[in-house]
Motif scaffolding. Sequence first.
Motif, PDB file in Angstrom:
ATOM      1  N   ASN A  70      39.251  39.699 -29.356  1.00 57.63           N
ATOM      2  CA  ASN A  70      37.796  39.067 -29.438  1.00 57.63           C
ATOM      3  C   ASN A  70      38.070  37.538 -29.774  1.00 57.63           C
ATOM      4  OD1 ASN A  70      36.183  41.414 -29.049  1.00 57.63           O
ATOM      5  ND2 ASN A  70      36.506  41.935 -30.936  1.00 57.63           N
ATOM      6  N   VAL A  71      39.065  37.241 -30.528  1.00 53.05           N
ATOM      7  CA  VAL A  71      39.122  35.795 -30.590  1.00 53.05           C
ATOM      8  C   VAL A  71      39.560  34.969 -29.217  1.00 53.05           C
ATOM      9  CG1 VAL A  71      40.839  33.994 -31.796  1.00 53.05           C
ATOM     10  CG2 VAL A  71      39.929  36.089 -33.245  1.00 53.05           C
ATOM     11  N   ALA A  72      40.376  35.805 -28.502  1.00 49.61           N
ATOM     12  CA  ALA A  72      40.622  35.109 -27.347  1.00 49.61           C
ATOM     13  C   ALA A  72      39.487  35.288 -26.350  1.00 49.61           C
ATOM     14  CB  ALA A  72      41.905  35.798 -26.426  1.00 49.61           C
ATOM     15  N   ARG A  73      38.615  36.099 -26.395  1.00 48.38           N
ATOM     16  CA  ARG A  73      37.209  36.153 -25.450  1.00 48.38           C
ATOM     17  C   ARG A  73      36.262  35.036 -26.180  1.00 48.38           C
ATOM     18  NH1 ARG A  73      37.289  42.495 -26.162  1.00 48.38           N
ATOM     19  NH2 ARG A  73      37.456  43.001 -23.850  1.00 48.38           N
ATOM     20  N   HIS A  74      36.313  34.958 -27.355  1.00 45.92           N
ATOM     21  CA  HIS A  74      35.416  33.599 -27.914  1.00 45.92           C
ATOM     22  C   HIS A  74      35.965  32.158 -27.410  1.00 45.92           C
ATOM     23  CE1 HIS A  74      32.917  36.267 -30.191  1.00 45.92           C
ATOM     24  NE2 HIS A  74      33.733  36.674 -31.114  1.00 45.92           N
ATOM     25  N   ALA A  75      37.368  32.076 -27.535  1.00 45.44           N
ATOM     26  CA  ALA A  75      37.972  30.632 -27.072  1.00 45.44           C
ATOM     27  C   ALA A  75      37.210  30.359 -25.528  1.00 45.44           C
ATOM     28  CB  ALA A  75      39.414  30.809 -27.131  1.00 45.44           C
ATOM     29  N   ILE A  76      37.061  31.224 -24.778  1.00 48.51           N
ATOM     30  CA  ILE A  76      36.695  31.042 -23.313  1.00 48.51           C
ATOM     31  C   ILE A  76      35.177  31.499 -23.124  1.00 48.51           C
ATOM     32  CG2 ILE A  76      39.166  31.201 -22.558  1.00 48.51           C
ATOM     33  CD1 ILE A  76      38.654  34.241 -21.619  1.00 48.51           C
ATOM     34  N   GLY A  77      34.289  31.646 -23.976  1.00 45.72           N
ATOM     35  CA  GLY A  77      32.947  31.442 -23.936  1.00 45.72           C
ATOM     36  C   GLY A  77      32.774  33.157 -23.653  1.00 45.72           C
ATOM     37  N   ASP A  78      33.545  34.163 -23.897  1.00 41.13           N
ATOM     38  CA  ASP A  78      33.372  35.549 -23.605  1.00 41.13           C
ATOM     39  C   ASP A  78      32.962  36.222 -24.809  1.00 41.13           C
ATOM     40  OD1 ASP A  78      33.050  37.561 -22.237  1.00 41.13           O
ATOM     41  OD2 ASP A  78      35.101  38.078 -21.384  1.00 41.13           O
ATOM     42  N   SER A  79      32.786  37.460 -24.594  1.00 38.80           N
ATOM     43  CA  SER A  79      32.483  38.209 -25.946  1.00 38.80           C
ATOM     44  C   SER A  79      32.817  39.698 -25.569  1.00 38.80           C
ATOM     45  CB  SER A  79      31.001  38.322 -26.515  1.00 38.80           C
ATOM     46  OG  SER A  79      30.151  38.819 -25.626  1.00 38.80           O
ATOM     47  N   GLY A  80      32.797  40.550 -26.661  1.00 34.58           N
ATOM     48  CA  GLY A  80      33.329  42.151 -26.479  1.00 34.58           C
ATOM     49  C   GLY A  80      32.205  42.758 -25.942  1.00 34.58           C
ATOM     50  N   GLN A  81      31.116  42.302 -26.074  1.00 33.59           N
ATOM     51  CA  GLN A  81      29.802  42.945 -25.575  1.00 33.59           C
ATOM     52  C   GLN A  81      29.799  42.311 -23.915  1.00 33.59           C
ATOM     53  OE1 GLN A  81      26.098  41.923 -27.286  1.00 33.59           O
ATOM     54  NE2 GLN A  81      24.755  43.039 -25.961  1.00 33.59           N
ATOM     55  N   ALA A  82      29.783  41.244 -23.769  1.00 37.21           N
ATOM     56  CA  ALA A  82      29.687  40.874 -22.373  1.00 37.21           C
ATOM     57  C   ALA A  82      31.008  41.096 -21.254  1.00 37.21           C
ATOM     58  CB  ALA A  82      29.418  39.129 -21.909  1.00 37.21           C
ATOM     59  N   GLN A  83      32.044  41.068 -21.854  1.00 33.58           N
ATOM     60  CA  GLN A  83      33.476  41.240 -21.167  1.00 33.58           C
ATOM     61  C   GLN A  83      33.274  40.473 -19.760  1.00 33.58           C
ATOM     62  OE1 GLN A  83      35.089  45.077 -21.589  1.00 33.58           O
ATOM     63  NE2 GLN A  83      34.390  45.199 -23.776  1.00 33.58           N
ATOM     64  N   ARG A  84      32.909  39.317 -19.845  1.00 32.93           N
ATOM     65  CA  ARG A  84      32.740  38.658 -18.446  1.00 32.93           C
ATOM     66  C   ARG A  84      34.132  38.314 -17.806  1.00 32.93           C
ATOM     67  NH1 ARG A  84      31.068  34.583 -20.370  1.00 32.93           N
ATOM     68  NH2 ARG A  84      32.398  32.803 -19.666  1.00 32.93           N
ATOM     69  N   LEU A  85      35.082  37.985 -18.679  1.00 29.63           N
ATOM     70  CA  LEU A  85      36.474  37.599 -18.402  1.00 29.63           C
ATOM     71  C   LEU A  85      37.572  38.564 -18.537  1.00 29.63           C
ATOM     72  CD1 LEU A  85      36.198  33.721 -19.206  1.00 29.63           C
ATOM     73  CD2 LEU A  85      36.024  34.855 -16.810  1.00 29.63           C
ATOM     74  N   ILE A  86      37.411  38.890 -19.912  1.00 27.63           N
ATOM     75  CA  ILE A  86      38.703  40.059 -20.362  1.00 27.63           C
ATOM     76  C   ILE A  86      37.791  41.345 -20.684  1.00 27.63           C
ATOM     77  CG2 ILE A  86      40.046  40.376 -22.137  1.00 27.63           C
ATOM     78  CD1 ILE A  86      40.257  37.548 -22.913  1.00 27.63           C
ATOM     79  N   ARG A  87      38.311  42.126 -19.752  1.00 31.42           N
ATOM     80  CA  ARG A  87      37.488  43.705 -19.919  1.00 31.42           C
ATOM     81  C   ARG A  87      38.429  44.523 -20.295  1.00 31.42           C
ATOM     82  NH1 ARG A  87      34.717  44.326 -14.300  1.00 31.42           N
ATOM     83  NH2 ARG A  87      33.428  42.641 -15.280  1.00 31.42           N
TER      84      ARG A  87
END
Length: 544
Positions: A70-87
């Motif tokens: 989740n921290v990695a997602r936040h760093a690239i503008g993603d989130s656990g809900q959206a999962q646009r980049l990290i699924r």
Amino acid sequence: MRYFFEDYSLDTERRELRRGFEVVPTTRQVFALLDYLIRNSDRVVSKDDLVDAIWDGRAVSDAAVTTRLNVARHAIGDSGQAQRLIRTLPRQGFRFVGVVQRAQDAPAGSPATALDGKNASPLVGPEWLPHREIRSEVDAPSGAPGSLPSVAVLPFANLSGDKEQDYFSDGITEDIITELSRFSELFVIARNSSFTYKGKAVDIRQIGRELGVRYLLEGSIRRDGAQVRITAQLIDALTGAHRWAERYDRELEDIFAVQEEVARTIVAVLADHVYVAELEHAKRKPTENLGAYDLYLRGMAETYKWTKEGNEAALRLFYRAIELDPEFPTPYGAAAMRLAVRKGFGWIVDRDQEIAEVRRLARCVMQLGKNDAIAFVHIGHALGYVAKDLDDGVAMIDRALALNPNLGAAWAHSGWPRLWLGDADLAIEHFARAMRLSPVDPGKFWPQEGTAHAHFFAGRYDEAFAWAATALRSRPDSHAALRIGAASGVLAGRCDEARRLAARLHEIDPALRPSTLTTVLGPYRNPDDVAKYADALRRAGLPG
């Protein structure tokens, strides 16, 4: 190796993640996690794969892996809900699903930076955005959501021959930005990022790359007594071609009609369709009194100085605008925001009186505001932060976002009450959206400070310290950044740095004590959050 995706670049040699020109703070572990997922984006990566690669095979709980993801997602503008980049693929693992381009060598003159986000120095040397150089030319740059046409409004040049009239041309530019941002068919860069180009001779294509937009609006204003001439031209930043141009010679009293006409024309040129309801919704004339409008513009020019003197001058000007036109809602919200800034920077004059005044101003905005998103977002923040009427404040900010979802400042203001309510991850998402809407904002320290606080309360102290350090590079004496930097630093084991920050905080605000911390904090619903904050500052060496 360098990897490019959306607006981001990940440089494995320098161990650096960037969004555009901005270094995104990351810990070494989070950077390694992103590196591993991106390098293996052609396959699903299992939890065991991650543990072996990132934690050297040590026993790690599922919660620890999820937290780092989740921290990695936040760093690239993603989130656990959206999962646009990290699924996350249930019972299978994880996969980086963004479109990635790779490059081996940086071009000559590429920026040299520190090894990680914590110590990265500001960008120097030639302006270089490698990911923009190699990506294909598409209509919607990756900063814009979906396929929305994206536009930035550059500061209109003041051709009046009087530098004292800068406030007027700046104010007209800002109002055009606000008018454009009301349309959901457009992605509009926020005012503070656009204004970093004021007075600079920069190539149109370069600005388009730096801001991540396809179109740029530029123009000029010449004011002569009761007459005003406004010229405007819309340029395709990819090709340099002019899409539309117009000149308006009008009476000063027609200034709002010109602003509306410019905004509506640009929407018609760029958008495939414009809903009639939105066009009608965007029609507004904030005041019939040009003297009140002029005082409001002068006040806004003072606010952007970010000084105590500028804050007080702005407050006086806003009250004068209200005196001239008591029906003009925008300066009510702006005045309340100046009282919030007093609290945030430790400049409070009379706490009880200022709380009462914020509530009075809020009642006025609720009666007069109607469709004024800026008034609602300012009063909402002040209600929550100064008067600690958190529920009413959130309602006002949500109303502002419903009126204008492109208002970058509203997303930044929205992040803080989510934090006070205890939703750190949602706060980070809102701060990230604010930073995407205004990628080179001189006031970027504020959502950066908010992001630091959110990581702190989520127990991610390294990330919190890194974000605080980034905010302090923009504003070295920021009260909030010094506070959260000292608190997160001591819990991250950076005791010497934490003590240094706490000592600087004591220098600029000698009256502040851990026991009086609530006087500068927002209305945190969980008292344990405040206790944790105060204890960390005490351990960092803040007296009392």
